[in-house]
Design an enzyme around this catalytic site. Structure first.
Site, PDB file in Angstrom:
ATOM      1  N   ASP A  40     -28.996  33.404   1.006  1.00  0.00           N
ATOM      2  CA  ASP A  40     -28.809  32.125   1.679  1.00  0.00           C
ATOM      3  C   ASP A  40     -28.742  30.994   0.666  1.00  0.00           C
ATOM      4  OD1 ASP A  40     -32.253  32.189   2.838  1.00  0.00           O
ATOM      5  OD2 ASP A  40     -31.472  31.248   1.023  1.00  0.00           O
ATOM      6  N   LYS A  62     -26.597  28.226   5.516  1.00  0.00           N
ATOM      7  CA  LYS A  62     -26.328  27.271   6.597  1.00  0.00           C
ATOM      8  C   LYS A  62     -26.064  25.912   5.972  1.00  0.00           C
ATOM      9  CE  LYS A  62     -29.003  29.685  10.121  1.00  0.00           C
ATOM     10  NZ  LYS A  62     -29.191  30.911   9.400  1.00  0.00           N
ATOM     11  N   MET A 177     -37.334  21.308   5.186  1.00  0.00           N
ATOM     12  CA  MET A 177     -36.129  21.074   5.997  1.00  0.00           C
ATOM     13  C   MET A 177     -36.208  19.762   6.768  1.00  0.00           C
ATOM     14  SD  MET A 177     -35.561  24.969   7.430  1.00  0.00           S
ATOM     15  CE  MET A 177     -37.246  25.102   8.028  1.00  0.00           C
TER      16      MET A 177
END
Length: 489
Positions: A40, A62, A177
């Site tokens: 990722d 993402k 995040m």
């Protein structure tokens, strides 16, 4: 009914916070033996240097500006590759089970009957503040710690974070995040009773050479973050400990905080010379393969025609060894066609490649000083030697496949400099990624690579006075120093 397990296996490996030295020993061992690596965006690109060059690399990061993979798609890839018999490493930033959805991937494997195991990683929630000199607990300041996700804003129906409870406590709050929600988070904590003067630290790209730290207070967090241009990934620390700086004072290396894209034209298991030198100077040098060698279509016939009259075959690198094998196979023969020839290795890694094929290697120094014909690809022979070279070019460069991670980071503006050590690297980069961002500095090793950059539509900012890895790295460092002194970098 017995539970029949699948032949392949999945390893959920924590990649750590960014510094490749903080990847666990077990994680590195598994990367080196993986058939497939599913990675990722938060796993540092440099960690892929530890993977086998034959491994399939699948980027499933993402991103707000590029295709994002649904978790169900990622689960399906893990299961499908394992069912095909592959040893799959799922490389996840930090620790797989701390806000990393590792449990969902483990569940998907279990439900599919796929063998899996977890390798914990050093979590960025603790390591990144520590590397910035911030202890998340302190006997006199904070004896409790909360690690929360800022992916959803406070008040969102799907959020399970008790922002009011956190605001009312004295706990250190570490938020992952949360960059996109900074204003909402600050407002929620202030509304819940946290004092306006509460110290806050935002650590961007922690545990990498590009790390930078914004220190502010809760009431000024949103404004200061916008002014500083804070971008993800970043770790946010809220609490009295955020005012501390326990990191030892050191002089920053000349390229500290500079992120450099290094285009290379060979796949290797270790970083190239340019990337290594830039990292020694403190840069966050990210390598990407933009071209790879491939055997020339017509070289097989030329090679077979030249061998009968030759005393030896001189090989410049392992890629030429692989090319010779491939060309002989295409011609309907194999390495037995080399019987009776002296195989000359110009480097130790060529000797290793020949040894892997069961072929003995010699060096030019070991050749008898007698006249004879040597078939040569790209290697250089001593001008005063008694041998007659028969040049047979074996390799050409073909453009590699684009790397989704690199394309995404170029769109994000995540690189400060792009460095090109060859004209092939420049041409292939332009072919793969199109026009580069206008504010990206371009460094070329010499005249030819600079001309290739300009022909591809790139503005060249840095060219050393003489070509070479060290001169190029030094020229980049000098340019950055001058730019910083002028406060424009």
């Amino acid at each position: 009914m017995t539970d029949r397990r699948i032949a392949g296996e999945v390893w959920l490996v924590g990649a750590g916070p960014g510094d490749p030295g903080l990847l666990t020993v077990r994680g590195r061992e598994l990367l080196a033996t993986a058939d497939v690596v599913v990675v990722d965006r938060l796993a540092a690109a440099v960690l892929l240097d530890a993977a086998s060059p034959d491994a399939e690399i699948i980027h499933v990061g993402k991103s707000p500006t590029a295709r994002s993979w649904a978790q169900e798609e990622i689960n399906a890839i893990l299961v499908d590759r394992a069912r095909a018999g592959a040893r799959v490493v799922r490389l996840k930033g930090g620790d797989p089970y701390l806000l990393g959805r590792g449990s969902e991937e483990a569940q998907a494997c279990a439900e599919a009957g796929v063998t899996f195991a977890v390798v914990p990683g050093v979590t960025s929630a603790l390591a990144v503040p520590a590397l910035a000199g911030i202890p998340v607990t302190h006997r006199d300041l904070a004896q409790e710690l909360a690690v929360v996700s800022g992916h959803l804003p406070p008040g969102h129906p799907d959020s399970t974070v008790d922002w009011a409870g956190l605001a009312a406590s004295r706990a250190t709050i570490v938020i992952l995040m949360g960059v996109a929600r900074l204003m909402d988070i600050a407002d929620a904590l202030l509304a819940g009773g946290r004092p306006e003067a509460t110290p806050v630290a935002v650590i961007e790209r922690g545990a990498t050479p590009a790390q930078r730290v914004l220190r502010t207070t809760l009431d000024a967090l949103a404004i200061d973050a916008i002014a500083a241009g804070v971008r993800s990934p970043a770790v946010i620390v809220v609490g009295e400990v955020a005012a501390r700086n326990d990191a030892p004072a050191t002089d920053a290396p000349p390229l500290a905080g500079v992120r450099i894209l290094v285009a290379r034209t060979r796949t290797r298991t270790r970083p190239g010379l340019l990337a290594r030198r830039l990292r020694q100077l403190g840069a966050d040098a990210v390598e990407t393969v933009v071209a790879r060698p491939a055997p020339l279509d017509h070289a097989g016939a030329e090679l077979l025609a030249a061998l009968p009259a030759a005393a030896g075959l001189v090989l410049a690198d392992p890629d030429e060894v692989a090319a010779v094998v491939a060309l002989l196979r295409r011609a309907g023969t194999d390495v037995r066609a080399l019987a009776g020839l002296i195989l000359v290795a110009t480097r130790p890694d060529v000797t290793d490649a020949l040894d892997a094929l069961g072929l003995a290697a010699s060096t030019l120094d070991e050749l008898a000083p007698e006249p004879g014909v040597l078939v040569v690809g790209a290697a250089d022979l001593p001008a005063d030697g008694p041998w007659t070279p028969c040049r047979v070019p074996l390799l050409t460069d073909v453009t590699a496949d684009p790397d989704p991670r690199i394309a995404d980071e170029l769109r994000h503006g995540d690189f400060d400099v792009a460095a090109f050590a060859s004209s092939t690297a420049a041409r292939s980069t332009a072919e793969l990624y199109g026009p580069l961002p206008p504010d990206l500095l371009v460094a070329a090793m010499g005249r030819r690579s600079a001309q290739a950059c300009e022909a591809a539509g790139m503005r060249v900012d840095i060219v050393p006075a003489e070509p070479g890895v060290r001169p190029l790295a030094a020229a980049v460092a000098d340019f950055v120093a001058v730019s910083r002194a002028a406060t424009v970098f």
